[in-house]
Design an enzyme around this catalytic site. Structure first.
Site, PDB file in Angstrom:
ATOM      1  N   CYS A   1      20.114 -18.845 -39.626  1.00  0.00           N
ATOM      2  CA  CYS A   1      19.223 -17.896 -38.951  1.00  0.00           C
ATOM      3  C   CYS A   1      20.001 -17.115 -37.877  1.00  0.00           C
ATOM      4  CB  CYS A   1      17.993 -18.605 -38.399  1.00  0.00           C
ATOM      5  SG  CYS A   1      16.634 -17.473 -37.997  1.00  0.00           S
TER       6      CYS A   1
ATOM      7  N   HIS B   1      16.042 -21.602 -43.149  1.00  0.00           N
ATOM      8  CA  HIS B   1      16.223 -22.802 -42.331  1.00  0.00           C
ATOM      9  C   HIS B   1      16.256 -24.065 -43.207  1.00  0.00           C
ATOM     10  CE1 HIS B   1      15.790 -21.359 -38.149  1.00  0.00           C
ATOM     11  NE2 HIS B   1      15.059 -20.386 -38.688  1.00  0.00           N
TER      12      HIS B   1
ATOM     13  N   GLU C   1      17.197 -26.891 -42.340  1.00  0.00           N
ATOM     14  CA  GLU C   1      16.888 -28.061 -41.507  1.00  0.00           C
ATOM     15  C   GLU C   1      15.387 -28.229 -41.267  1.00  0.00           C
ATOM     16  OE1 GLU C   1      16.906 -24.827 -38.361  1.00  0.00           O
ATOM     17  OE2 GLU C   1      17.598 -25.163 -40.411  1.00  0.00           O
TER      18      GLU C   1
END
Length: 238
Positions: free
Chosen positions: A98, A188, A190
């Site tokens: 990001c 993302h 994660e």
């Protein structure tokens, strides 16, 4: 012992931090069980600690997201660029996420700025390019996969010598490769579904303002195991 360095470039929303952990914690949760015994995870908060770590002790670099904007050119962010350029020259493995994606692209000669179509948030489909399907990190993924996204800025112009690995209807540069072991992604990997849900709840008004229906986006949230697998596979290149 060499380290995998998580470069923290900002803080998540307070309710996300309280319930799920801050950005660096989300990375740690995904990586801790797959980390080789000869490596450890360390965090460098680039927004609060001005001295960059010595790259000689760094086996790999992960760059988090942020609520800052790369185009604002904050001093701490600008100071990261020569360090990232040195890491690329040294062939230090890197994966930017990001803000990290936009910062790497800018550091290596591209342009990041506000996307004219507005914010992209929610669980969205991402498509691999032909180069992505042959890339050593991305080739494990299906040609189309879902990923969690939340960003107002994008890589609007990719660096000249990079390779576009993935895109979608909103963003032409969802994933880029800059060198043999240096990648970045707009999405993302994660994030978990509950984290994505918390972000959408926070963004309800902004999303309505640009003509999107938050409840529909919330209903479409799903687990993104394939996108998340990139983090663990990244460790294979250290």
């Amino acid at each position: 012992m060499a380290c995998v360095l998580i470069v923290k470039t900002g803080d998540a929303f307070p309710e996300v931090v309280d319930q799920h952990g801050d950005f660096e914690t989300l990375f740690k949760k995904q990586l801790s069980t797959a980390l080789p015994t000869h490596l450890d995870l360390q965090v460098w908060d680039a927004t609060r600690q001005p001295s960059a770590p010595d790259l000689d002790a760094v086996a790999g670099i992960l760059i988090t997201g942020s609520h800052s904007m790369v185009s604002d050119a904050e001093p701490w962010s600008e100071a990261l660029k020569p360090w990232l350029q040195e890491a690329l020259a040294n062939d230090t493995p890197m994966l930017g996420v990001c803000y990290g994606h936009q910062l790497m692209a800018t550091a290596f000669g591209g342009v990041s700025d506000y996307h004219p179509a507005g914010r992209e948030s929610g669980t969205r489909t991402v498509r691999l390019t032909q180069a992505g399907q042959q890339d050593p990190l991305f080739s494990q993924l299906p040609a189309n996969f879902v990923a969690h996204l939340t960003h107002a800025q994008s890589v609007m112009q990719a660096p000249l010598n990079c390779t576009v690995l993935a895109h979608n209807n909103h963003d032409a540069h969802q994933a880029l490769r800059y060198g043999p072991r240096q990648w970045s992604v707009q999405f993302h990997p994660e994030f978990t579904a509950p984290v994505m849900r918390a972000y959408l709840e926070r963004q309800r008004a902004a999303l309505r303002d640009q003509g999107e229906e938050p409840d529909t986006l919330l209903a479409n949230i799903t687990d993104c195991h394939e996108a998340t697998s990139l983090l663990r596979r990244f460790l294979d290149f250290l």
